[in-house]
Design a protein around this motif. Structure first.
Motif, PDB file in Angstrom:
ATOM      1  N   THR A   1      -7.471  10.488   1.861  1.00 32.43           N
ATOM      2  CA  THR A   1      -6.747   9.836   0.606  1.00 32.43           C
ATOM      3  C   THR A   1      -5.223   9.559   0.806  1.00 32.43           C
ATOM      4  OG1 THR A   1      -8.426  11.137  -0.585  1.00 32.43           O
ATOM      5  CG2 THR A   1      -6.421  10.264  -1.614  1.00 32.43           C
ATOM      6  N   HIS A   2      -4.549  10.607   1.439  1.00 26.43           N
ATOM      7  CA  HIS A   2      -2.997  10.178   1.269  1.00 26.43           C
ATOM      8  C   HIS A   2      -2.965   8.872   2.409  1.00 26.43           C
ATOM      9  CE1 HIS A   2      -1.641  13.720  -0.585  1.00 26.43           C
ATOM     10  NE2 HIS A   2      -2.028  14.581   0.247  1.00 26.43           N
ATOM     11  N   ILE A   3      -3.785   9.001   3.276  1.00 29.03           N
ATOM     12  CA  ILE A   3      -3.548   7.714   4.279  1.00 29.03           C
ATOM     13  C   ILE A   3      -3.961   6.104   3.628  1.00 29.03           C
ATOM     14  CG2 ILE A   3      -4.546   6.271   6.130  1.00 29.03           C
ATOM     15  CD1 ILE A   3      -2.513   8.161   7.146  1.00 29.03           C
ATOM     16  N   ALA A   4      -4.849   6.336   2.600  1.00 27.03           N
ATOM     17  CA  ALA A   4      -5.251   5.495   1.788  1.00 27.03           C
ATOM     18  C   ALA A   4      -4.177   5.056   0.715  1.00 27.03           C
ATOM     19  CB  ALA A   4      -6.681   5.596   1.276  1.00 27.03           C
ATOM     20  N   GLU A   5      -3.690   5.939   0.309  1.00 29.61           N
ATOM     21  CA  GLU A   5      -2.567   5.813  -0.634  1.00 29.61           C
ATOM     22  C   GLU A   5      -1.555   4.932   0.277  1.00 29.61           C
ATOM     23  OE1 GLU A   5      -1.853   9.519  -2.010  1.00 29.61           O
ATOM     24  OE2 GLU A   5      -3.274   9.604  -3.524  1.00 29.61           O
ATOM     25  N   TYR A   6      -0.949   5.361   1.154  1.00 30.35           N
ATOM     26  CA  TYR A   6      -0.053   4.843   2.034  1.00 30.35           C
ATOM     27  C   TYR A   6      -0.431   3.249   2.163  1.00 30.35           C
ATOM     28  CZ  TYR A   6       3.468   8.183   3.468  1.00 30.35           C
ATOM     29  OH  TYR A   6       4.364   9.341   3.572  1.00 30.35           O
ATOM     30  N   SER A   7      -1.446   3.086   2.886  1.00 25.56           N
ATOM     31  CA  SER A   7      -2.014   1.871   2.938  1.00 25.56           C
ATOM     32  C   SER A   7      -1.950   0.764   1.907  1.00 25.56           C
ATOM     33  CB  SER A   7      -3.345   1.849   3.681  1.00 25.56           C
ATOM     34  OG  SER A   7      -3.309   2.658   4.803  1.00 25.56           O
ATOM     35  N   ALA A   8      -2.495   1.477   0.726  1.00 21.90           N
ATOM     36  CA  ALA A   8      -2.703   0.757  -0.577  1.00 21.90           C
ATOM     37  C   ALA A   8      -1.321   0.048  -0.974  1.00 21.90           C
ATOM     38  CB  ALA A   8      -3.330   1.283  -1.666  1.00 21.90           C
ATOM     39  N   LYS A   9      -0.457   1.038  -0.891  1.00 21.03           N
ATOM     40  CA  LYS A   9       1.000   0.662  -1.357  1.00 21.03           C
ATOM     41  C   LYS A   9       1.519  -0.310  -0.712  1.00 21.03           C
ATOM     42  CE  LYS A   9       5.499   2.846  -2.390  1.00 21.03           C
ATOM     43  NZ  LYS A   9       6.369   2.144  -1.497  1.00 21.03           N
TER      44      LYS A   9
END
Length: 374
Positions: free
Chosen positions: A18-26
């Motif tokens: 989830t943290h990686i996805a948040e980084y990627s989305a931003k």
């Protein structure tokens, strides 16, 4: 398990991903904030070494679900890396961000498959057959063959290699022998053609540059004259490379005229459509590659004009079994595996295969179909 390394507990993994996805989305969303986001925050190498710690310590920093041990490195990669997904990135022949490709990349990394045998990657192997057949249809070949490859350099090398092995099959086992093989390509073509002849033991001079017209296209008359001259001087012409989408000018060469010359001299015709191949999926622009069906092989990089994730290319041949004949070496497999050798891409490739790009291909093709593009 080392407590400093993330556990395999589903809750921990979900938190980490989830943290990686948040980084990627931003990061991806910022590509389109032109007012506040630069394409690159350029820093010279010596200065960047002072900012980012590139050393490899004997003891690692660990990896936890909250990503705190590596957060600094993630921030630095995103801050100082080039935003190739930005619509304003034009430095190379590829750019853009396709969300379907990102999802496919994640799934491919999780499954960690490689399609050299059906047993290792049954789903991906059948996917690759479907994708290759779909691409062959754009070229105009019904009974051809092909494989996905890491880039245009490999595809061009395989094109020349197939040409030599098809016309002179003895070279596969005996080498070049007394032949002084030469290939022909325009002086505006990509340097990987000369690199390919060098890798084949023909030297850089094994690829003869042909004069181009003022608009940057290889001149068919000059090609005919160059092949004739080479024969008179004792060389063995075996391949002509035509380019669709030259690196500097983006020129599409006259495939019909070049095919006429190749048929006259009975040499292999390879088309380097690494950049320009995408026009084949459009009704408006596919005329730029009129005559491509007369070629013997084609290189096509989907990570360029089609915007797929790096690296995703295809090498296609008109002859159905040629790749297996040209690349395959005799080998013995355990008895249970022999029944599936017909679905075995390792027998067609110059390498033992790469991480699969098939999900990206299928996702983008399906998305394009829904939009009426292919």
């Amino acid at each position: 398990m080392n407590p400093k390394y993330c556990s395999r507990d589903p809750k921990d993994l979900l938190e980490l991903f989830t943290h990686i996805a948040e980084y990627s989305a931003k990061y991806v969303s910022e590509h389109y904030d032109h007012e506040h986001t630069k394409v690159v925050k350029f820093v010279p190498p010596d200065e960047l070494k002072k900012i980012v710690d590139f050393s490899l310590p004997a003891t690692g920093c660990g990896l936890t679900a909250d990503l705190k041990p590596i957060q600094k490195y993630l921030d630095q990669v995103f801050e100082y890396g080039v935003r190739t997904g930005s619509p304003r990135y034009f430095n190379q022949l590829w750019s853009g961000t396709d969300i379907a490709c990102i999802i496919g990349e994640w799934v491919s990394a999780v499954t960690n498959a490689s399609t050299y045998t059906y047993e290792v990657a049954p789903v991906y192997s059948l996917m690759e057959i479907e994708v290759v057949n779909h691409l062959l249809g754009f070229v105009g070949w019904k009974d051809g063959d092909g494989i996905l490859a890491p880039g245009g350099a490999v595809c061009n090398f395989m094109g020349l290699l197939c040409g030599r092995d098809k016309l002179f099959p003895e070279t596969k086992t005996a080498g070049n022998g007394t032949h002084k093989f030469v290939a022909f390509t325009s002086d505006h073509s990509h340097y990987t053609i000369k690199r390919s002849t060098w890798m084949m033991g023909l030297g850089l001079d094994g690829a003869i540059n042909v004069q181009t017209s003022p608009d940057g296209k290889m001149c068919p008359k000059a090609l005919d004259a160059a092949i004739t001259k080479a024969k008179e001087e004792g060389f063995t012409p075996f391949c002509v490379n035509a380019t669709c989408g030259t690196t500097v000018l983006g020129v599409f060469e006259d495939l019909e005229a070049i095919a006429d010359v190749c048929e006259k001299h009975k040499v292999w015709m390879h088309v380097d459509a690494s950049w320009g191949g995408a026009v084949l999926v459009t009704e408006e622009w596919k005329h730029l590659m009129k005559g491509v069906e007369r070629a013997d092989s084609v290189a096509w990089c989907m990570h360029k004009m089609l915007g797929m994730t790096q690296q995703c290319s295809a090498f296609l041949t008109k002859e159905g079994q040629l790749l297996k004949k040209s690349k395959c070496q005799p080998c013995r497999l355990p008895v249970p595996f022999r029944r599936h050798q017909t679905v075995r891409f390792g027998r067609k490739d110059t390498q033992l295969r790469q991480t699969s790009r098939l999900l990206q291909n299928l996702a983008v093709v399906e998305s394009a179909r829904r939009q009426g593009l292919c």
